[in-house]
Design a protein around this motif. Structure first.
Motif, short mmCIF file in Angstrom:
data_model
loop_
_atom_site.label_atom_id
_atom_site.label_comp_id
_atom_site.label_asym_id
_atom_site.label_seq_id
_atom_site.Cartn_x
_atom_site.Cartn_y
_atom_site.Cartn_z
N ASP A 131 139.35 0.58 27.82
CA ASP A 131 140.65 0.03 28.23
C ASP A 131 141.59 -0.18 27.06
O ASP A 131 142.66 -0.77 27.21
CB ASP A 131 140.48 -1.26 29.04
N SER A 132 141.21 0.34 25.90
CA SER A 132 142.07 0.26 24.72
C SER A 132 141.90 1.54 23.92
O SER A 132 140.77 1.98 23.67
CB SER A 132 141.68 -0.96 23.87
N GLU B 1 151.54 -1.19 26.93
CA GLU B 1 150.65 -1.56 28.03
C GLU B 1 150.89 -0.60 29.20
O GLU B 1 152.03 -0.37 29.59
CB GLU B 1 150.92 -3.00 28.46
N GLU C 195 147.41 1.59 21.21
CA GLU C 195 147.86 0.97 19.96
C GLU C 195 148.34 2.04 19.00
O GLU C 195 147.95 3.17 19.06
CB GLU C 195 146.72 0.18 19.33
N PHE D 163 145.41 -0.70 30.81
CA PHE D 163 144.84 -0.29 29.53
C PHE D 163 145.96 -0.33 28.49
O PHE D 163 147.13 -0.40 28.83
CB PHE D 163 144.18 1.10 29.60
N SER D 164 145.57 -0.33 27.24
CA SER D 164 146.56 -0.39 26.17
C SER D 164 146.40 0.78 25.21
O SER D 164 145.32 1.34 25.06
CB SER D 164 146.46 -1.71 25.41
#
Length: 159
Positions: A50-51, A133, A159, A156-157
């Motif tokens: 989720d990232s 996001e 970055e 989920f993100s």
């Protein structure tokens, strides 16, 4: 003087444009379903991750049917991005559907009590997800009468 001002504007504009953050293309209006859950009426969606650091090429998922009814599903997912506290659908070329005819909401059956793994290709959409996001949305279609659609979403993100 006007010539000097024109030159200054031409030089400053590109510099100010560099300060803008890149953005993903979205529909102009937020989605009507601002609140969605990862599980509805026994159907659920789980992400393996989720990232992500950078735009993921593939998002691996697990769909479960803990209901007492069978549902149709296909390879189609869509992605929404959170902008200023509201969810917006990310847009992409319609050519995606020509390149992948199975990219639709139906075609497979998720039987009652079963689960299936699916890989969703962000690359196939031709989009790059910038830091932010997001949520992945999956739609199921009932097989029995009365027919209805049901959607679930998992955040989920990037970055």
């Amino acid at each position: 003087m006007n010539k000097l001002l024109s030159i200054a504007i031409v030089l400053i504009l590109p510099l100010s444009a560099c300060g803008k953050e890149p953005a993903v293309s979205t529909l102009p209006d937020p989605v009507p379903d601002q609140e969605m859950f990862s599980s509805e009426e026994g159907l659920s969606l789980v992400l393996d991750e989720d990232s992500f650091v950078g735009s993921p090429s593939i998002i691996k998922t697990l769909v479960r049917n803990n209901s007492s009814s069978d549902y149709q599903l296909g390879e189609f997912y869509h992605i929404e991005v959170n902008k200023d506290g509201q969810w917006y659908i990310i847009t992409y070329s319609d050519a995606v559907f020509l390149k992948n005819p199975s990219f639709k909401d139906y075609g497979n059956v998720l039987s009652a009590g079963s689960e299936a793994r699916q890989n969703f290709s962000v690359d196939a959409l031709g989009v790059t997800l910038i830091p932010g996001e997001y949520r992945l949305v999956k739609t199921f279609i009932s097989i029995g009468e009365p027919m209805h659609e049901l959607s679930v979403a998992v955040p989920f993100s990037v970055e």
